[in-house]
Scaffold this motif. Structure first.
Motif, short mmCIF file in Angstrom:
data_model
loop_
_atom_site.label_atom_id
_atom_site.label_comp_id
_atom_site.label_asym_id
_atom_site.label_seq_id
_atom_site.Cartn_x
_atom_site.Cartn_y
_atom_site.Cartn_z
N MET A 1 1.04 -0.87 -0.02
CA MET A 1 -0.18 0.02 0.04
C MET A 1 0.87 1.32 -0.36
O MET A 1 1.78 1.54 0.95
CB MET A 1 -0.50 -0.44 1.28
N THR A 2 0.83 2.16 -0.54
CA THR A 2 1.23 3.28 -0.72
C THR A 2 0.70 4.53 -0.51
O THR A 2 -0.34 4.60 0.76
CB THR A 2 0.98 3.68 -2.50
N PRO A 3 2.01 5.59 0.33
CA PRO A 3 1.29 6.26 1.23
C PRO A 3 0.19 7.01 0.38
O PRO A 3 -0.58 7.46 1.46
CB PRO A 3 2.65 7.17 1.27
N SER A 4 0.36 7.61 -0.95
CA SER A 4 -0.83 8.02 -1.79
C SER A 4 -2.17 7.28 -1.35
O SER A 4 -3.09 8.06 -0.82
CB SER A 4 -0.49 8.49 -2.60
N ASP A 5 -2.33 5.88 -1.14
CA ASP A 5 -3.46 5.04 -0.86
C ASP A 5 -3.52 5.28 0.56
O ASP A 5 -5.20 5.50 1.07
CB ASP A 5 -2.70 3.35 -0.64
#
Length: 73
Positions: A1-5
């Motif tokens: 999971m990316t920081p933007s998600d």
């Protein structure tokens, strides 16, 4: 999971919560019931809009923010 998600998921939860409280006031129901219902609808069991794996950074951020909000409430 990316920081933007993570940021998108937390922002969506915050937005739904901010909209649910005035709606619950207009409908004259306890806002906690509407928040639980909105969470159930947006979660992976129904609409699958918010899906945060339990072993991700998003869960750590969510739990930290949730505990601190409960503590200071």
């Amino acid at each position: 999971m990316t920081p933007s998600d993570v940021i998108l998921s937390l922002g969506l939860m915050l937005a739904v919560g901010l909209v649910a409280v005035p709606v619950a006031t207009v409908l004259r129901i306890p806002f906690m019931l509407l928040l639980i219902g909105a969470g159930a609808l947006l979660g992976p069991s129904v609409a699958d809009v918010i899906q945060i794996p339990l072993d991700s950074t998003g869960v750590d951020v969510l739990l930290t923010l949730g505990v601190s909000m409960i503590l200071f409430h």
